[in-house]
Design a protein around this motif. Sequence first.
Motif, PDB file in Angstrom:
ATOM      1  N   HIS A 137      17.369  69.139  49.467  1.00  0.00           N
ATOM      2  CA  HIS A 137      18.225  67.965  49.711  1.00  0.00           C
ATOM      3  C   HIS A 137      17.639  66.735  49.035  1.00  0.00           C
ATOM      4  CE1 HIS A 137      20.615  70.271  52.572  1.00  0.00           C
ATOM      5  NE2 HIS A 137      19.480  70.703  53.092  1.00  0.00           N
ATOM      6  N   LEU A 176      18.396  73.736  41.176  1.00  0.00           N
ATOM      7  CA  LEU A 176      18.845  74.369  42.412  1.00  0.00           C
ATOM      8  C   LEU A 176      17.761  74.330  43.489  1.00  0.00           C
ATOM      9  CD1 LEU A 176      20.864  77.462  41.119  1.00  0.00           C
ATOM     10  CD2 LEU A 176      21.746  75.335  42.115  1.00  0.00           C
ATOM     11  N   ASP A 177      16.504  74.485  43.061  1.00  0.00           N
ATOM     12  CA  ASP A 177      15.401  74.387  44.019  1.00  0.00           C
ATOM     13  C   ASP A 177      15.339  72.981  44.612  1.00  0.00           C
ATOM     14  OD1 ASP A 177      14.549  77.022  43.564  1.00  0.00           O
ATOM     15  OD2 ASP A 177      13.447  76.398  41.782  1.00  0.00           O
ATOM     16  N   ASP A 214      18.030  72.595  47.154  1.00  0.00           N
ATOM     17  CA  ASP A 214      17.670  73.213  48.431  1.00  0.00           C
ATOM     18  C   ASP A 214      16.844  72.278  49.306  1.00  0.00           C
ATOM     19  OD1 ASP A 214      18.999  75.542  47.855  1.00  0.00           O
ATOM     20  OD2 ASP A 214      17.217  76.607  47.113  1.00  0.00           O
ATOM     21  N   GLN A 259       8.301  69.360  49.743  1.00  0.00           N
ATOM     22  CA  GLN A 259       8.503  69.962  51.061  1.00  0.00           C
ATOM     23  C   GLN A 259       7.517  69.400  52.074  1.00  0.00           C
ATOM     24  OE1 GLN A 259      10.992  72.434  52.194  1.00  0.00           O
ATOM     25  NE2 GLN A 259      10.178  71.242  53.911  1.00  0.00           N
TER      26      GLN A 259
END
Length: 271
Positions: A94, A88-89, A92, A66
């Motif tokens: 991308h 899935l994280d 999120d 991030q």
Amino acid sequence: MTILLVENAAPALEALRRQVSVLAADARILPFTGSLDALAAARQQAVDVAFLATELPELSGLDLGQYLKDMYPQVNLVFLADGAERALDALDLHASGYLVRPATEKALKRELDDLRHPVGQAAGKRVFAQTFGNFELFVDGEPVAFKYTRTKEIVALLVNNRGAQTTNGEIIAALWEDDGDPEKKASYLSNLRQDLQNTMTRLKLPGIIVKQRGSLGIAAEKIECDLYDWLANKKQSKYHYLGDYMNQYSWAETLHAELDEINWAMEDEEY
């Protein structure tokens, strides 16, 4: 291309480094086992691709990812994990890819061959310096608004000097020539330098301005610039010099004259 590698153990990092070095022989590779050290390096060097272990000490790989995206929106994140629990994280964020260990050379190659964001000469370069005509600095296609007009002029001077460190005295001499009290100008320059730092921080552009004690420089390799491309590629450049260069600034006349001579020589070669 610059590739950041962050694994949670030295043996795993070395194995990853060897594989990626073979697959991307021309890339600059930055290997780390510590996420904070990796983040510090990324603040000094733009990253195109990051292979990140999801579980890291100090700062998780997902959190590090991030931070990298905040700095470089076009960075390609590829996560390495022992299972699919964090997929899935990663989605999120991308991410460009997600690999379950052991990551084979074939799997790594597939990720490098199919990156989410393109990597090339200007890929990831959010900054464009326009020098032909009037000087303007663009970030993500928008002109940068500085608090002081003189701050923009400092950036123009650093671009003009093409990566060379420019001392405070040289900046003062260019911006004010012999006008005014030297102490007041030094104090004003301190404010301008702070405005420059604040602006780069606000725009999330670490490492564009290279600061040393008593001097500043532009990280020429991190920006797109019509002047730099034209000097490097001449007739093959995508930019065309038409006789105008940083028209706002009198100190630019020296290089302006040199550009004219280069351009005339190029024209003479055609005849």
